[in-house]
Structures are given as structure tokens and as C-alpha cells.
Design a protein around this motif. Sequence first.
Motif, PDB file in Angstrom:
ATOM      1  N   GLN A  50      43.566  34.044  30.579  1.00  0.00           N
ATOM      2  CA  GLN A  50      44.137  33.991  31.931  1.00  0.00           C
ATOM      3  C   GLN A  50      43.081  34.328  32.979  1.00  0.00           C
ATOM      4  OE1 GLN A  50      47.598  36.477  32.195  1.00  0.00           O
ATOM      5  NE2 GLN A  50      48.628  35.417  30.517  1.00  0.00           N
ATOM      6  N   ALA A  53      40.938  31.286  33.350  1.00  0.00           N
ATOM      7  CA  ALA A  53      41.643  30.211  34.065  1.00  0.00           C
ATOM      8  C   ALA A  53      41.681  30.477  35.566  1.00  0.00           C
ATOM      9  CB  ALA A  53      43.057  30.049  33.509  1.00  0.00           C
ATOM     10  N   ARG A  54      41.720  31.742  35.951  1.00  0.00           N
ATOM     11  CA  ARG A  54      41.756  32.113  37.371  1.00  0.00           C
ATOM     12  C   ARG A  54      40.355  32.322  37.949  1.00  0.00           C
ATOM     13  NH1 ARG A  54      45.770  36.385  35.863  1.00  0.00           N
ATOM     14  NH2 ARG A  54      44.347  37.769  36.935  1.00  0.00           N
ATOM     15  N   ASP A  55      39.328  31.987  37.172  1.00  0.00           N
ATOM     16  CA  ASP A  55      37.920  32.125  37.594  1.00  0.00           C
ATOM     17  C   ASP A  55      37.510  33.561  37.881  1.00  0.00           C
ATOM     18  OD1 ASP A  55      37.021  29.535  37.265  1.00  0.00           O
ATOM     19  OD2 ASP A  55      37.640  28.916  39.270  1.00  0.00           O
ATOM     20  N   ILE A  56      38.191  34.510  37.272  1.00  0.00           N
ATOM     21  CA  ILE A  56      37.744  35.900  37.344  1.00  0.00           C
ATOM     22  C   ILE A  56      36.618  36.104  36.336  1.00  0.00           C
ATOM     23  CG2 ILE A  56      38.455  38.301  36.961  1.00  0.00           C
ATOM     24  CD1 ILE A  56      41.239  37.373  38.105  1.00  0.00           C
TER      25      ILE A  56
END
Length: 97
Positions: A50, A53-56
Motif C-alpha cells: 500500500q 502504491a501511494r508512492d510513499i
Amino acid sequence: MALITKTVEVRQIISVTVDEDKFSEQFMEEFRASFYPFFDLDDHIQHLAQLTARDIITEWPKDQFVEGYGPLTDMGISCAEQDECLETEIVKVGDAA
């Protein structure tokens, strides 16, 4: 002006590699005490996916620091998108509030 609201489901495929030896019971207990109630390795793998996917979590730098895990290379963690293409689908159409 005619406002509409649509809910869109977005799907990505993320590959997550971890060194399972780094996820000792002591690590798991400390992580639960400070962050999330994760009880098995799959909880962490899903969380890392996750974050990716959120570019963290990004592919660069490889030794990126992530809260709760530290430098990813120290934990044997790597994450990558398997496909540049996102799948999307409208799952709900409703009136604007």
C-alpha cells in the motif's frame, strides 16, 4: 452546473520482497506497540505494498527510510510496481452531495 459523483476502484500489482528473519517476534511486538496491530508477515507485506502504491515507498533511493522499518535495505525490503498500467473501474455512481 450539474455535479455527479462516481466512485472508482483502482488496482495495481506490487511485488514486495522481505527478509523474513528480520521480522522477529521482538520486532513484531515493538511495531505493534508503536504503529499498527500487525500479527504476521502478510500484514506487513500488504502494508508495504500500500505504501508503494501511494508512492510513499519509491524505487529510489534503495536505502529509503520508512517509519517503523528503518532503512529498507537493512530490513531486506524491496518493493516495485509490476506494471505501469493501472486498472480502473467505476464501481458506484451517485448524486453529488
